[in-house]
Design a protein around this motif. Structure first.
Motif, short mmCIF file in Angstrom:
data_model
loop_
_atom_site.label_atom_id
_atom_site.label_comp_id
_atom_site.label_asym_id
_atom_site.label_seq_id
_atom_site.Cartn_x
_atom_site.Cartn_y
_atom_site.Cartn_z
N SER A 1 0.81 -1.22 0.00
CA SER A 1 0.00 0.00 0.00
C SER A 1 0.85 1.27 0.00
O SER A 1 2.02 1.25 0.33
CB SER A 1 -0.94 0.01 1.20
OG SER A 1 -0.21 0.19 2.38
N ARG A 2 0.20 2.35 -0.36
CA ARG A 2 0.84 3.66 -0.34
C ARG A 2 0.64 4.30 1.02
O ARG A 2 -0.13 3.81 1.85
CB ARG A 2 0.24 4.54 -1.43
CG ARG A 2 0.50 4.03 -2.83
CD ARG A 2 -0.10 4.98 -3.85
NE ARG A 2 -1.50 5.24 -3.56
CZ ARG A 2 -2.52 4.78 -4.26
NH1 ARG A 2 -2.29 4.04 -5.31
NH2 ARG A 2 -3.76 5.06 -3.93
N GLU A 3 1.29 5.42 1.24
CA GLU A 3 1.25 6.09 2.54
C GLU A 3 -0.17 6.54 2.90
O GLU A 3 -0.60 6.41 4.05
CB GLU A 3 2.19 7.28 2.54
CG GLU A 3 2.31 7.98 3.87
CD GLU A 3 3.32 9.08 3.84
OE1 GLU A 3 3.13 10.03 4.61
OE2 GLU A 3 4.29 9.01 3.07
N ALA A 4 -0.91 7.06 1.94
CA ALA A 4 -2.27 7.55 2.22
C ALA A 4 -3.19 6.41 2.66
O ALA A 4 -4.01 6.57 3.55
CB ALA A 4 -2.84 8.25 1.00
N VAL B 1 6.18 2.82 7.52
CA VAL B 1 5.63 3.74 6.52
C VAL B 1 6.30 5.11 6.61
O VAL B 1 6.63 5.73 5.60
CB VAL B 1 4.10 3.86 6.68
CG1 VAL B 1 3.55 5.04 5.89
CG2 VAL B 1 3.44 2.59 6.22
#
Length: 105
Positions: free
Chosen positions: A61-64, A103
């Motif tokens: 997943s991405r940070e957001a 993250v």
């Protein structure tokens, strides 16, 4: 510099989890340990699930999106704490901490 940062983060981890430790038990005294064969499949799934999901969140997943998962993990840990399952709540908080550290660092 990295070693000092690691020491500070480790110290913060232990201090943040000190509030959920039982204060009435001295380490090593009065504790009953259950044998590993007394665990159930439900226990294995219950403790493996959050850790495995945290690994998947970290790797794909991405940070957001990770921010949403962090909030969901904190909510799940709060629910477990309210229900009285302190060990599982602590486990979820540690998984949350690892998601956040990986993250953001």
């Amino acid at each position: 510099v990295d070693m000092w940062m690691g020491a500070i983060v480790t110290s913060l981890i232990f201090r943040s989890l000190a509030s959920v430790e039982p204060r009435d038990v001295v380490e090593g005294e009065g504790q009953k340990y259950l044998p590993l064969r007394s665990t159930t499949i439900r226990d294995g799934i219950m403790y493996t699930g959050p850790a495995l999901l945290a690994f998947i969140i970290i790797t794909v997943s991405r940070e957001a999106i990770a921010n949403i998962w962090i909030v969901l993990y904190v909510a799940a840990a709060a629910v477990a704490q309210i229900k009285g399952d302190t060990h599982f709540s602590r486990h979820i908080f540690v998984c949350t901490l690892y998601i956040a550290l990986i993250v953001y660092l």
